[in-house]
Write a protein that holds these residues in place. Structure first.
Motif, mmCIF file in Angstrom:
data_model
loop_
_atom_site.group_PDB
_atom_site.id
_atom_site.type_symbol
_atom_site.label_atom_id
_atom_site.label_comp_id
_atom_site.label_asym_id
_atom_site.label_seq_id
_atom_site.Cartn_x
_atom_site.Cartn_y
_atom_site.Cartn_z
ATOM 1 N N ARG A 112 0.823 -1.218 0.000
ATOM 2 C CA ARG A 112 0.000 0.000 0.000
ATOM 3 C C ARG A 112 0.858 1.270 0.000
ATOM 4 O O ARG A 112 0.433 2.312 0.502
ATOM 5 C CB ARG A 112 -0.962 0.015 1.196
ATOM 6 N N ARG A 113 2.067 1.182 -0.556
ATOM 7 C CA ARG A 113 2.909 2.365 -0.676
ATOM 8 C C ARG A 113 2.627 3.041 -2.010
ATOM 9 O O ARG A 113 2.643 2.402 -3.054
ATOM 10 C CB ARG A 113 4.396 1.992 -0.572
ATOM 11 N N ARG A 114 2.398 4.338 -1.971
ATOM 12 C CA ARG A 114 2.088 5.087 -3.188
ATOM 13 C C ARG A 114 3.338 5.203 -4.054
ATOM 14 O O ARG A 114 4.397 5.611 -3.583
ATOM 15 C CB ARG A 114 1.554 6.469 -2.830
ATOM 16 N N GLN A 115 3.198 4.844 -5.331
ATOM 17 C CA GLN A 115 4.309 4.857 -6.262
ATOM 18 C C GLN A 115 4.316 6.156 -7.067
ATOM 19 O O GLN A 115 3.265 6.692 -7.421
ATOM 20 C CB GLN A 115 4.224 3.659 -7.210
ATOM 21 N N ALA A 116 5.522 6.648 -7.338
ATOM 22 C CA ALA A 116 5.672 7.889 -8.091
ATOM 23 C C ALA A 116 5.540 7.617 -9.582
ATOM 24 O O ALA A 116 5.891 6.542 -10.074
ATOM 25 C CB ALA A 116 7.025 8.528 -7.789
ATOM 26 N N CYS A 117 5.027 8.603 -10.298
ATOM 27 C CA CYS A 117 4.882 8.525 -11.751
ATOM 28 C C CYS A 117 6.010 9.323 -12.397
ATOM 29 O O CYS A 117 6.290 10.455 -11.993
ATOM 30 C CB CYS A 117 3.529 9.073 -12.193
ATOM 31 N N THR A 118 6.651 8.742 -13.393
ATOM 32 C CA THR A 118 7.728 9.422 -14.104
ATOM 33 C C THR A 118 7.224 10.221 -15.292
ATOM 34 O O THR A 118 7.941 11.081 -15.803
ATOM 35 C CB THR A 118 8.763 8.401 -14.586
ATOM 36 N N ALA A 119 6.019 9.954 -15.761
ATOM 37 C CA ALA A 119 5.448 10.680 -16.897
ATOM 38 C C ALA A 119 3.934 10.509 -16.854
ATOM 39 O O ALA A 119 3.404 9.627 -16.169
ATOM 40 C CB ALA A 119 6.010 10.170 -18.225
ATOM 41 N N GLY A 120 3.250 11.374 -17.602
ATOM 42 C CA GLY A 120 1.801 11.282 -17.686
ATOM 43 C C GLY A 120 1.102 12.359 -16.881
ATOM 44 O O GLY A 120 1.645 12.900 -15.912
ATOM 45 N N ALA A 121 -0.132 12.670 -17.297
ATOM 46 C CA ALA A 121 -0.969 13.645 -16.588
ATOM 47 C C ALA A 121 -1.693 12.922 -15.466
ATOM 48 O O ALA A 121 -2.757 12.334 -15.669
ATOM 49 C CB ALA A 121 -1.954 14.295 -17.553
ATOM 50 N N GLN A 122 -1.110 12.958 -14.278
ATOM 51 C CA GLN A 122 -1.662 12.201 -13.161
ATOM 52 C C GLN A 122 -2.862 12.893 -12.527
ATOM 53 O O GLN A 122 -3.774 12.223 -12.028
ATOM 54 C CB GLN A 122 -0.579 11.972 -12.103
ATOM 55 N N THR A 123 -2.892 14.215 -12.524
ATOM 56 C CA THR A 123 -3.990 14.958 -11.893
ATOM 57 C C THR A 123 -4.432 16.083 -12.824
ATOM 58 O O THR A 123 -4.153 17.261 -12.566
ATOM 59 C CB THR A 123 -3.555 15.518 -10.526
ATOM 60 N N PRO A 124 -5.115 15.765 -13.926
ATOM 61 C CA PRO A 124 -5.567 16.823 -14.834
ATOM 62 C C PRO A 124 -6.896 17.419 -14.373
ATOM 63 O O PRO A 124 -7.619 16.838 -13.562
ATOM 64 C CB PRO A 124 -5.717 16.086 -16.165
ATOM 65 N N THR A 125 -7.202 18.584 -14.925
ATOM 66 C CA THR A 125 -8.447 19.285 -14.627
ATOM 67 C C THR A 125 -9.274 19.407 -15.903
ATOM 68 O O THR A 125 -8.754 19.827 -16.943
ATOM 69 C CB THR A 125 -8.165 20.679 -14.049
ATOM 70 N N ALA A 126 -10.534 19.022 -15.821
ATOM 71 C CA ALA A 126 -11.453 19.105 -16.957
ATOM 72 C C ALA A 126 -12.319 20.345 -16.811
ATOM 73 O O ALA A 126 -12.944 20.558 -15.767
ATOM 74 C CB ALA A 126 -12.331 17.857 -17.026
ATOM 75 N N ASP A 127 -12.340 21.171 -17.844
ATOM 76 C CA ASP A 127 -13.170 22.369 -17.823
ATOM 77 C C ASP A 127 -14.655 22.007 -17.834
ATOM 78 O O ASP A 127 -15.038 20.863 -18.077
ATOM 79 C CB ASP A 127 -12.837 23.265 -19.016
ATOM 80 N N LYS A 128 -15.465 23.010 -17.585
ATOM 81 C CA LYS A 128 -16.909 22.788 -17.549
ATOM 82 C C LYS A 128 -17.445 22.316 -18.892
ATOM 83 O O LYS A 128 -18.335 21.462 -18.952
ATOM 84 C CB LYS A 128 -17.608 24.080 -17.120
ATOM 85 N N ALA A 129 -16.874 22.827 -19.985
ATOM 86 C CA ALA A 129 -17.358 22.472 -21.318
ATOM 87 C C ALA A 129 -16.701 21.223 -21.879
ATOM 88 O O ALA A 129 -17.085 20.763 -22.961
ATOM 89 C CB ALA A 129 -17.135 23.639 -22.274
ATOM 90 N N ALA A 130 -15.711 20.649 -21.183
ATOM 91 C CA ALA A 130 -15.005 19.477 -21.712
ATOM 92 C C ALA A 130 -15.903 18.249 -21.648
ATOM 93 O O ALA A 130 -16.651 18.050 -20.683
ATOM 94 C CB ALA A 130 -13.725 19.234 -20.927
ATOM 95 N N SER A 131 -15.808 17.425 -22.682
ATOM 96 C CA SER A 131 -16.592 16.190 -22.724
ATOM 97 C C SER A 131 -15.842 15.000 -22.148
ATOM 98 O O SER A 131 -16.452 13.964 -21.862
ATOM 99 C CB SER A 131 -17.004 15.875 -24.163
ATOM 100 N N SER A 132 -14.524 15.118 -21.961
ATOM 101 C CA SER A 132 -13.727 14.029 -21.401
ATOM 102 C C SER A 132 -12.415 14.599 -20.894
ATOM 103 O O SER A 132 -12.045 15.737 -21.201
ATOM 104 C CB SER A 132 -13.465 12.934 -22.443
ATOM 105 N N VAL A 133 -11.703 13.786 -20.122
ATOM 106 C CA VAL A 133 -10.388 14.142 -19.605
ATOM 107 C C VAL A 133 -9.528 12.882 -19.617
ATOM 108 O O VAL A 133 -10.010 11.783 -19.318
ATOM 109 C CB VAL A 133 -10.483 14.732 -18.181
#
Length: 266
Positions: A112-133
């Motif tokens: 249960r140890r959290r692993q670090a990410c070396t690449a990728g959008a791990q915490t993106p934000t989707a706008d109100k008008a966005a249909s997906s993220v």
């Protein structure tokens, strides 16, 4: 000389004019860098709600789940030494939303140890008008062994958790469509100076369930103490030191009284 110079300039002009046209064609023909499902892999249509109920998936097996905003979705997969795993996820919003939302994908090992990410959008934000993220996380290469104090990825079971980190309260419970895929690159353990004895797999069977015969054991009368044991507490180091301290305090009081007492006058 003038004819050769003219031909050279003409060829240079043709190359410069053809360059911008040829580059987009090459870019369009290049394959995408994202992971692709394995041919013939069955699609997983469910997810767990905790580490203990995480749905088991394999590398290259696509996942398509209908969920609600605010749910915690869990999946688990097995990682071997020498592999590099890439997790990609897409959250689609079929309905309208009242504001922007932030989503996150996290990876944990068998401890249960959290692993670090070396690449990728791990915490993106989707706008109100966005249909997906789209979300992504590329893990470090799994090592065959590591020091006990380090958090390096080791062979064993890994957990993927997808959830929303920030969302307007009116959007909680709104339906979403989740697509997830885990890919693995690399085969076999690299040359290293050690080997992990047992993979990091969580122990979900920590104890055994007792039957009625085992739970109700007969009590021997000889094991029962007398009524004096119920009145007096069991002797231990605390009672011994308390008794010794009381005796020393009494002796100190008597000695102090004898030293400070004034003799009576006749």
């Amino acid at each position: 000389m003038s004819v050769r110079t003219t031909l050279t300039r003409s060829l240079a002009a043709l190359v410069a004019a053809a360059g911008p046209v040829a580059l987009p064609a090459t870019a369009l023909a290049a394959p995408s860098d994202g992971p692709t499902p394995s041919p013939g892999a069955a699609t997983v249509t469910r997810a767990g709600t905790s580490f203990l109920t995480a749905t088991t998936i394999a590398a290259g097996q696509p996942v398509q789940v209908d969920a609600s905003t605010g749910d915690y979705l869990y999946w688990s997969f097995t990682a071997d030494a020498g592999q590099v795993h890439d997790i990609s996820a897409t959250v689609s919003f079929p309905g309208a939303r009242s504001g922007a939302s932030t989503w996150t994908v996290e990876v944990f090992d068998g401890l249960r140890r959290r692993q670090a990410c070396t690449a990728g959008a791990q915490t993106p934000t989707a706008d109100k008008a966005a249909s997906s993220v789209s979300l992504g996380c590329t893990l470090r290469e799994v090592r065959p062994w590591a020091e006990p104090w380090s958090a390096d990825p080791l062979p064993g079971t890994y957990f993927v958790r997808l959830s929303v980190a920030d969302v307007p309260e009116p959007d909680l419970g709104a339906p979403v469509e989740v697509e997830l895929l885990v890919s693995a690159d690399g085969e076999g353990a690299p040359a290293d100076d050690g080997e992990l004895a047992v993979p990091l797999v969580p122990n979900t069977r920590a104890g055994a369930v007792l039957t009625d015969e085992q739970a109700i054991a007969p009590v021997d009368d000889a094991d029962e103490g007398s009524w004096l044991d119920d009145l007096l507490p069991a002797l231990g180091s605390r009672w011994i030191w308390t008794s010794v301290g009381g005796i020393l305090a009494a002796v100190a009081g008597v000695v102090g009284f004898a030293l400070t007492r004034r003799p009576r006058r006749a």
